[in-house]
Design a protein around this motif. Sequence first.
Motif, short mmCIF file in Angstrom:
data_model
loop_
_atom_site.label_atom_id
_atom_site.label_comp_id
_atom_site.label_asym_id
_atom_site.label_seq_id
_atom_site.Cartn_x
_atom_site.Cartn_y
_atom_site.Cartn_z
N TYR A 176 0.82 -1.21 0.00
CA TYR A 176 0.00 0.00 0.00
C TYR A 176 0.86 1.26 0.00
N PRO A 177 0.40 2.31 -0.70
CA PRO A 177 1.14 3.57 -0.69
C PRO A 177 0.79 4.40 0.55
N THR A 178 1.73 5.23 0.97
CA THR A 178 1.48 6.15 2.08
C THR A 178 1.75 7.57 1.61
N TRP A 179 1.24 8.53 2.38
CA TRP A 179 1.40 9.92 1.97
C TRP A 179 2.86 10.37 2.02
N GLU A 180 3.72 9.64 2.77
CA GLU A 180 5.14 9.99 2.82
C GLU A 180 5.92 9.44 1.64
N GLY A 181 5.25 8.72 0.73
CA GLY A 181 5.94 8.12 -0.41
C GLY A 181 6.49 6.74 -0.14
N HIS A 182 6.05 6.14 0.96
CA HIS A 182 6.50 4.79 1.29
C HIS A 182 5.57 3.75 0.67
N THR A 228 8.01 3.73 -2.33
CA THR A 228 9.16 2.84 -2.21
C THR A 228 9.16 2.13 -0.87
N GLY A 229 9.35 0.80 -0.93
CA GLY A 229 9.41 0.01 0.29
C GLY A 229 10.76 0.13 0.97
N PRO A 230 10.89 -0.42 2.18
CA PRO A 230 12.16 -0.38 2.92
C PRO A 230 13.15 -1.37 2.31
N PRO A 231 14.45 -1.22 2.62
CA PRO A 231 15.41 -2.24 2.20
C PRO A 231 14.99 -3.61 2.71
N LEU A 232 15.06 -4.60 1.86
CA LEU A 232 14.57 -5.93 2.19
C LEU A 232 15.57 -6.69 3.07
N ASP A 233 15.06 -7.27 4.15
CA ASP A 233 15.90 -8.10 5.01
C ASP A 233 16.17 -9.46 4.37
N GLU A 234 15.24 -9.92 3.57
CA GLU A 234 15.35 -11.20 2.87
C GLU A 234 14.89 -11.01 1.43
N ALA A 261 -8.31 10.56 -18.07
CA ALA A 261 -6.91 10.32 -17.74
C ALA A 261 -6.57 8.85 -17.97
N ASP A 262 -5.31 8.61 -18.31
CA ASP A 262 -4.76 7.26 -18.34
C ASP A 262 -4.00 7.03 -17.04
N LEU A 263 -3.75 5.76 -16.75
CA LEU A 263 -2.99 5.39 -15.57
C LEU A 263 -1.90 4.41 -15.99
N PHE A 264 -0.66 4.87 -15.94
CA PHE A 264 0.48 4.00 -16.24
C PHE A 264 1.13 3.63 -14.92
N THR A 265 1.28 2.36 -14.68
CA THR A 265 1.78 1.88 -13.39
C THR A 265 2.89 0.87 -13.63
N ARG A 266 3.96 0.98 -12.84
CA ARG A 266 5.17 0.19 -13.12
C ARG A 266 5.79 -0.30 -11.82
N LEU A 267 6.28 -1.52 -11.85
CA LEU A 267 7.04 -2.11 -10.74
C LEU A 267 8.53 -1.94 -11.04
N CYS A 268 9.27 -1.41 -10.07
CA CYS A 268 10.71 -1.19 -10.24
C CYS A 268 11.50 -1.81 -9.10
N ARG A 320 15.03 -2.50 -2.75
CA ARG A 320 13.72 -1.98 -2.36
C ARG A 320 12.74 -2.13 -3.53
N ILE A 321 11.49 -2.38 -3.18
CA ILE A 321 10.41 -2.49 -4.16
C ILE A 321 9.80 -1.10 -4.36
N ARG A 322 9.66 -0.69 -5.61
CA ARG A 322 9.10 0.63 -5.90
C ARG A 322 7.90 0.50 -6.82
N TRP A 323 6.88 1.27 -6.50
CA TRP A 323 5.68 1.37 -7.33
C TRP A 323 5.66 2.77 -7.94
N GLN A 324 5.63 2.78 -9.25
CA GLN A 324 5.65 4.04 -10.00
C GLN A 324 4.29 4.25 -10.66
N ILE A 325 3.74 5.46 -10.53
CA ILE A 325 2.42 5.77 -11.10
C ILE A 325 2.51 7.09 -11.85
N SER A 326 1.99 7.10 -13.07
CA SER A 326 1.91 8.33 -13.85
C SER A 326 0.66 8.25 -14.72
#
Length: 598
Positions: free
Chosen positions: A383-389, A444-450, A471-478, A532-538
Amino acid sequence: MRATWRGLPAARHAAGWEPGLAVPGADGSTLLTDHYFPRAEGDFPTLLVRSPYGRGLPWSPMYGMLFAEQGFHVVLQSCRGTGGSGGTFDLWRNEPADGQATVSWLREQPWFNGTLGTVGPSYLGYVQWALALEPPPELKAMVVQMGLHDPYALFHADGVLRLDNALAVGSGMTYQHRGVAAFVKATLRLQRRIREAVAARPLRGAYVPALGGEVPWLDEVMTHPDAEDPYWQGASLAEAAERSAVPVSLITGWHDALVDQTFAQYERLRRAGCETALLVGPWTHASALQKGWPEVFAESLAWLRAHLCDDPSGLRPTPVRVHVGGHGDMGKRGDMGKCGDMGKKGGQAAHGGRPGAGGGGRWRDLGAWPPGGTAAPAPTAWYPTWEGHLTREAPAPTDTAPPASFRYDPADPTPSVGGPLLSPAAGPRDNGTLEARDDVLTFTGPPLDEPVDLFGPVTARLSVTTDTGHADLFTRLCDVDPRGRSVNVCDGLGRTSAGTPIGTSGSTSVRAPVRADVPMSVTAYRFARGHRIRWQISAGAHPRYARNPGTGEPRVDATALTPVRVTVHADSALLLPESPPTAPSAPAPGPQGPGKAL
């Protein structure tokens, strides 16, 4: 040709060539055909390769000579209206009938022993499915490489024009069958003029200077965005896989523009109970036939020998082999090559241990895709948070604050960076410059322990508000490495519905949030420890997709452009097909040679 690749099997026979045979098509047109054959006594099975791209390079050496040297007659034919064949080319309507007409001709040839297979990539896969609609009794095996079965899905995504694909296919279909010189000239012209073509208003007809003339079928493709439009009736050959009994080997790459079509073919074949093999490499549409060719050729040859020559000795022990990307082996910053490889240093080689053969990652043999089949675990929501996490912790039911919003301006559209394209820009790329833009959100998620392993489809469940309803929604896993470099893994695009106006704020209407589930393709990928796992939305990826003008007008006709503000709400989620991490195991034998399994 052999000097281009290491690892090709030794020739079994010298090969001969009969060029320019006249084969009658279904309408009486002459279909020019070249016949390659082993210079040896005895019966040999036949491979049918039908192409709209001509019969010269690369098809002649890669499919004619190489397979003839291995003990096959190869019939390499130019589709109707291409490569000197008579009649008029149509993007899909003539292939079933012309394929059947060619098999009728084969039955009259003294060297045809009644055993037939098909092989080929891209549109050469489409003609295989066309023949499989009513498979002749002689057809015993198919090898569909990076294959097409649904032209609509090649050109449109959820009603949005895949503009980059349209221009690439328009150029390829128009010029490649005319020879290398004509195709190179056309490619260079497209590169010089693509910016003005994709930025034009209106978009309709703007491709003409870039392609050197009008392409009537391309105009029709671009102006029919609705999959239910009668124009597309009969274009999809999905039904061929739904009832197929012909053994099929499917080959694709994770960054192939047709990767989703290959997985759709696999699902249909499996449901039909058809014998099926699947190979997915670290390739783009083009690099599968370049860096990946030794693996692709070995896989194809083993399948054809097993089903046409009763020689299963080269088959893999499992029906599915996938390259698992990631593992932290991403090479140095900036090392990613233009064919989508992710750098040589530190990359686990593909089969045979050749450094840099396919970038970071390892191979894994599986009994089915996805692992576990219907018993596979439910996807994990992030889930996304308002802090960008990005967090696995779901927002509280009382948390109604939206985490972020951005303004998309179609006059300065969000650019596309890498991904599954037909063009050389395809593949994994550094997304840093893209993510620095104001119209791109990242969580962006935290650094992964595993390590986190993903096997299966990725989906974005978006809850969004727009101020215009368009609007379009482009979403990407990084994947973000410890140095902060963000590299794309998979992505997808969808559209928002308008939403119900619920009030106004100044001169701007306020609309209720709308939900949009956006498929983001499939992946086999390991996020390494410390990454880290990142979710990109544009709101777009231009010119991969034609920009949304923000006005509700058809994209090819729009001249006015209206910015839109997109707000992403806290109940949005990135759904990841997580699997328990698996330790490396001993390599499994197979036609590709020794490879390091996962």
